[in-house]
Write an enzyme that holds these catalytic residues in place. Structure first.
Site, PDB file in Angstrom:
ATOM      1  N   ARG A  68       0.813  -1.247   0.050  1.00  0.00           N
ATOM      2  CA  ARG A  68      -0.137   0.129   0.130  1.00  0.00           C
ATOM      3  C   ARG A  68       0.891   1.156  -0.040  1.00  0.00           C
ATOM      4  NH1 ARG A  68      -4.318  -2.531  -0.510  1.00  0.00           N
ATOM      5  NH2 ARG A  68      -5.622  -3.513   1.210  1.00  0.00           N
ATOM      6  N   LYS A 108      10.112   3.329   8.561  1.00  0.00           N
ATOM      7  CA  LYS A 108      10.637   3.970   9.551  1.00  0.00           C
ATOM      8  C   LYS A 108      12.057   4.722   9.440  1.00  0.00           C
ATOM      9  CE  LYS A 108       9.281   4.202  14.050  1.00  0.00           C
ATOM     10  NZ  LYS A 108       8.244   4.274  14.529  1.00  0.00           N
TER      11      LYS A 108
HETATM   12  P1  NAD Z   1       9.498  10.888  23.576  1.00  0.00           P
HETATM   13  O1  NAD Z   1      10.877  11.106  22.978  1.00  0.00           O
HETATM   14  O2  NAD Z   1       8.599  11.988  23.509  1.00  0.00           O
HETATM   15  O3  NAD Z   1       9.540  10.439  25.044  1.00  0.00           O
HETATM   16  C1  NAD Z   1      10.492   9.197  25.463  1.00  0.00           C
HETATM   17  C2  NAD Z   1      10.507   9.070  26.851  1.00  0.00           C
HETATM   18  O4  NAD Z   1      11.233   8.012  27.384  1.00  0.00           O
HETATM   19  C3  NAD Z   1      11.317  10.438  27.593  1.00  0.00           C
HETATM   20  O5  NAD Z   1      10.273  10.687  28.793  1.00  0.00           O
HETATM   21  C4  NAD Z   1      12.447   9.578  28.272  1.00  0.00           C
HETATM   22  O6  NAD Z   1      12.871  10.258  29.191  1.00  0.00           O
HETATM   23  C5  NAD Z   1      11.902   7.988  28.508  1.00  0.00           C
HETATM   24  N1  NAD Z   1      13.058   7.138  28.299  1.00  0.00           N
HETATM   25  C6  NAD Z   1      14.112   7.034  27.527  1.00  0.00           C
HETATM   26  N2  NAD Z   1      14.751   5.980  27.754  1.00  0.00           N
HETATM   27  C7  NAD Z   1      14.303   5.473  29.014  1.00  0.00           C
HETATM   28  C8  NAD Z   1      14.710   4.401  29.868  1.00  0.00           C
HETATM   29  N3  NAD Z   1      15.786   3.832  29.428  1.00  0.00           N
HETATM   30  N4  NAD Z   1      13.917   4.305  30.814  1.00  0.00           N
HETATM   31  C9  NAD Z   1      13.056   5.052  31.087  1.00  0.00           C
HETATM   32  N5  NAD Z   1      12.515   5.955  30.261  1.00  0.00           N
HETATM   33  C10 NAD Z   1      13.053   6.220  29.344  1.00  0.00           C
HETATM   34  O7  NAD Z   1       9.079   9.591  22.620  1.00  0.00           O
HETATM   35  P2  NAD Z   1       7.648   8.937  22.442  1.00  0.00           P
HETATM   36  O8  NAD Z   1       7.281   9.771  20.982  1.00  0.00           O
HETATM   37  O9  NAD Z   1       6.798   9.108  23.588  1.00  0.00           O
HETATM   38  O10 NAD Z   1       7.668   7.864  21.998  1.00  0.00           O
HETATM   39  C11 NAD Z   1       8.064   6.603  22.884  1.00  0.00           C
HETATM   40  C12 NAD Z   1       7.590   5.082  22.300  1.00  0.00           C
HETATM   41  O11 NAD Z   1       6.339   5.073  21.696  1.00  0.00           O
HETATM   42  C13 NAD Z   1       8.856   4.790  21.495  1.00  0.00           C
HETATM   43  O12 NAD Z   1       9.031   3.495  21.414  1.00  0.00           O
HETATM   44  C14 NAD Z   1       8.070   5.112  19.953  1.00  0.00           C
HETATM   45  O13 NAD Z   1       8.656   4.282  18.897  1.00  0.00           O
HETATM   46  C15 NAD Z   1       6.584   4.577  20.400  1.00  0.00           C
HETATM   47  N6  NAD Z   1       5.486   5.550  19.645  1.00  0.00           N
HETATM   48  C16 NAD Z   1       5.589   6.730  19.465  1.00  0.00           C
HETATM   49  C17 NAD Z   1       4.206   7.332  18.630  1.00  0.00           C
HETATM   50  C18 NAD Z   1       4.176   8.904  18.802  1.00  0.00           C
HETATM   51  O14 NAD Z   1       3.215   9.020  18.138  1.00  0.00           O
HETATM   52  N7  NAD Z   1       5.029   9.682  19.244  1.00  0.00           N
HETATM   53  C19 NAD Z   1       3.676   6.279  17.940  1.00  0.00           C
HETATM   54  C20 NAD Z   1       3.537   5.062  18.073  1.00  0.00           C
HETATM   55  C21 NAD Z   1       4.688   4.622  18.818  1.00  0.00           C
END
Ligand code: NAD
Length: 473
Positions: A68, A108
């Site tokens: 897609r 990605k």
């Molecule tokens: P972000 O950068 O906004 O936040 C990441 C958070 O994780 C921060 O608070 C950081 O301090 C914390 N962190 C990092 N390493 C850590 C550790 N070892 N132990 C504890 N805390 C830790 O990122 P996000 O956008 O919130 O993304 C978080 C996860 O969600 C990722 O796996 C990302 O792939 C997934 N995700 C994000 C989205 C989105 O729309 N942003 C969508 C789908 C999936």
């Protein structure tokens, strides 16, 4: 980050999980290989002059599937990014989009960088240069490959990317659709920023609607007062914690960040913690809560529900037996390794898998992309029309019943829908349908013993049908 606490890499871990579902549906080896392979990966290295010194940055964009189009998936800025991780995350995007019927392929991207070490202007320069590489090499455009925010990136980076693409393709009337997750005043959509956390909330609400699912996890009915620990307090973790505590009455007893965790068994005030983190950049010294720098220990805190919302492979062979939660909802991508998944399931822990749980982001990105290519805000044409119809209906109701409707009630009844109402309704409906499909497979197929395999069965059936319909040439 590779799965360094396990013998398999992140991408291998995703493939092993998909393999189980491939066996369940009896997918032939050729089609299985075609679906699992990553279609293409671009690695770029580019120089940027920062503080009078030349720095060379490395970035990747993987396209897992193009059955897609466009292929869709976030771009993360992280100091530990690598190609295996990007390919694994792209594969998860393929399965995620199929599961929730978002008509995109999976992709990605990542840039190897610690964004905290650079100023806003420097990050802008680096982002624009990275975008240039992606556009020139055919890995970013509204019709083929559309990034979104992920760890370390947000609305700001998406706005820079869209603007860079526009300068390179001034003739493209759909330029705004080249990335999603943009600020609302720059072609974004209301509700995108909160979407992934909101989707996690909706997924949990759906789970708690089915007493037999809740019983399976060994939990009592209802989300209210459930004790939740959230790992990661960024975009996803913060929004999930906020909505679950403020709207569903759950207790956020623990919040884990990279520098430590906070714990209060009576529940933390999520917005107060957020304000504290904004002001002090740390959880430390937040009043009336226990703070510890033992980040790993945070995952093993006593709770009902654990929400890993930070990064991959945080629950692995070495700590899986210490996890106390009865239900884990994977808000992050790949937080549980393949081996840990087996160990947790043996102990009866129920896991709501990542490619369903965090699909809210891509669902609302899909709405944003449609908004961008249709060049109109959702609800713009029908809002006034709806209001007039509602006014007519309330007048009719008053006439028929001989009563007067109060001003407050009238206002609520006569209001037309705003864009955010459509976005939340579309997101809720998609998450609800997704969960129904997942549990239907889980309950009807003896060979499926967990929600993750059920999810892969749903996705793989849809993807393999496309392969069979179109054929492979
Ligand atoms: P972000 O950068 O906004 O936040 C990441 C958070 O994780 C921060 O608070 C950081 O301090 C914390 N962190 C990092 N390493 C850590 C550790 N070892 N132990 C504890 N805390 C830790 O990122 P996000 O956008 O919130 O993304 C978080 C996860 O969600 C990722 O796996 C990302 O792939 C997934 N995700 C994000 C989205 C989105 O729309 N942003 C969508 C789908 C999936």
């Amino acid at each position: 980050m590779s799965d360094n606490k396990s013998s398999v890499s992140f991408y291998q871990s995703v493939n092993l999980m998909a393999d189980k579902a491939m066996q369940v549906i009896g997918l032939d080896n050729g089609t299985a290989q075609a679906i699992k392979s990553c279609s293409s990966v671009l690695q770029v290295q580019f120089p940027v002059k920062i503080r009078n010194k030349i720095e060379v940055f490395t970035g990747w964009r993987a396209v897992h599937s193009t059955h897609r189009l466009p292929a869709k998936g976030g771009i993360r800025y992280a100091p530990y990014a690598n190609q295996d991780e990007v390919e694994a995350l792209a594969a998860l995007m393929t399965y995620k989009c199929a599961l929730v019927d978002v008509p995109f392929g999976g992709s990605k991207g990542a840039l190897l960088i610690d964004p905290k070490k650079y100023t806003r202007d420097e990050l802008q320069l680096i982002t624009r240069r990275f975008t240039l590489e992606l556009v020139r090499k055919g890995f970013l455009s509204p019709s083929t490959n559309v990034p979104a925010p992920d760890m370390g990136t947000g609305e700001r980076e998406m706005a820079w990317m869209a603007d860079t693409y526009k300068h390179l393709h001034p003739e493209d009337i759909n330029y705004l659709a080249c990335v999603t997750g943009k600020p609302v005043h720059h072609g974004g959509i209301r509700g995108r920023k909160e979407a992934t956390g909101r989707g996690v909330q909706y997924a949990l609400q759906e789970f708690f609607k089915y007493p037999e699912d809740v019983k399976l996890a060994g939990l009592s009915e209802g989300l209210k007062d459930k004790r939740i620990v959230v790992q990661g307090f960024g975009n996803v973790g913060y929004h999930a914690a906020k909505f679950l505590s403020q709207e569903d009455g759950a207790k956020i007893v623990g919040i884990i960040k990279s520098d430590g965790y906070l714990y209060n068994e009576d529940g933390l005030d999520v917005d107060a913690v957020y304000q504290h983190v904004v002001a002090h950049k740390t959880l430390q010294n937040f009043p009336n809560a226990r703070f510890s720098t033992e980040t790993e220990e945070g995952l093993t805190l006593d709770c009902d529900i654990l929400i890993p919302a930070a990064m991959e492979a945080v629950i692995h062979e070495d700590n899986a037996s210490e996890i106390k939660a009865k239900l884990i909802i994977e808000a992050a991508n790949g937080p549980i390794t393949y081996c840990a998944d087996e160990l947790l399931r043996q102990r009866g822990v129920v896991i709501i898998p990542d490619f369903f749980a965090n699909a809210g982001g891509v669902i609302v990105s899909y709405f944003e992309w449609i908004r961008n290519i249709s060049h109109i805000r959702f609800g713009r044409l029908q809002r006034r029309h709806d209001e007039l119809r509602h006014q007519h209906f309330t007048s009719l109701l008053e006439q028929l019943t001989g009563t007067t409707i109060s001003d407050e009630l009238r206002e609520g009844m006569e209001q037309g829908s705003e864009e955010i109402d459509f976005v939340r309704s579309g997101l809720y409906d998609t998450m609800r349908t997704g969960y129904c499909e997942l549990r239907e497979v889980f309950n009807s197929n003896d060979k499926v013993n967990d929600l993750r395999t059920a999810g892969y069965v749903v996705s793989l059936k849809k993807i393999s049908r496309t392969y069979l319909d179109i054929g492979i040439y």
